[in-house]
Design an enzyme around this catalytic site. Structure first.
Site, mmCIF file in Angstrom:
data_model
loop_
_atom_site.group_PDB
_atom_site.id
_atom_site.type_symbol
_atom_site.label_atom_id
_atom_site.label_comp_id
_atom_site.label_asym_id
_atom_site.label_seq_id
_atom_site.Cartn_x
_atom_site.Cartn_y
_atom_site.Cartn_z
ATOM 1 C CG HIS A 17 39.149 1.334 -28.051
ATOM 2 N ND1 HIS A 17 40.087 1.298 -29.054
ATOM 3 C CD2 HIS A 17 39.345 2.186 -27.230
ATOM 4 C CE1 HIS A 17 40.894 2.219 -28.698
ATOM 5 N NE2 HIS A 17 40.561 2.656 -27.766
ATOM 6 C CE LYS A 41 45.292 12.486 -30.425
ATOM 7 N NZ LYS A 41 44.619 11.399 -29.593
ATOM 8 N NE ARG A 90 45.152 2.451 -21.773
ATOM 9 C CZ ARG A 90 45.858 2.969 -22.719
ATOM 10 N NH1 ARG A 90 45.754 2.506 -24.033
ATOM 11 N NH2 ARG A 90 46.131 4.175 -22.667
ATOM 12 C CB SER A 129 45.186 3.297 -30.933
ATOM 13 O OG SER A 129 43.559 2.900 -30.385
#
Ligand code: PNS
Length: 162
Positions: A17, A41, A90, A129
């Protein structure tokens, strides 16, 4: 002014990030990194904690501010008068998900919010993450995934949880 928003969960912010933030900060006059306050979440860090981690990590970048938002990104961007969203890609596996979000945002905003993709630097292409949290939960080494001060905070969280 040429402004952009980099939205995300950032739970926690990784070196991947940070790489996107540093590169986007060079491309735009102003970059707002904004943490999604997603109650659904099950996050490790609160929104306030994630915002303060991002603020600490970006304190030397004078054209970067950190904020949070809830609801739709298009509404937040309109409120902030921002017309570009930045996202990192990514691998090809990210592409389908990101393409869908980008197209939805463009459609919903009637073309006023576009998305700019930056490909993640190769050394961070494997990072997420979720994997940082999983590694830390098993006491693994996350020193190559997040800044040192973030690693300490992540380990502390898992101590609290156990
Ligand atoms: O870091 P993440 O979890 O991959 O970020 C996803 C994010 C925050 C960019 C995305 O979920 C988002 O913008 N959510 C806000 C709600 C929204 O605008 N949804 C419409 C697009 S499908």
């Amino acid at each position: 002014m040429n402004s952009a928003v980099y939205p995300g969960s950032f739970d926690p912010m990784t070196l991947g990030h940070l790489d996107i933030i540093q590169r986007a900060a060079k491309m735009f006059d102003h970059l707002t990194v904004s943490v999604l306050d997603n109650k659904a979440k099950n996050a490790l860090f609160s929104v306030q904690e994630r915002v303060s981690i991002l603020k600490e990590a970006t304190k030397d970048l004078s054209n970067v501010t950190v904020d949070s938002f809830n609801g739709l990104l298009i509404d937040y961007a309109k409120q902030q008068d921002i017309h570009i969203s930045v996202r990192g890609l990514r691998a090809i596996t990210d592409f389908e998900y990101e393409l869908q979000i980008a197209q939805t945002n463009r459609k919903l905003s009637q073309g006023t919010l576009d998305t700019v993709f930056l490909t993640t630097s190769l050394e961070y292409a494997y990072l997420s993450s979720s994997s940082v949290k999983e590694i830390a939960s098993f006491h693994g080494d996350i020193s190559q995934c997040v800044p040192e001060f973030v690693a300490e905070l992540v380990y502390e969280k898992f101590k609290e949880h156990n």
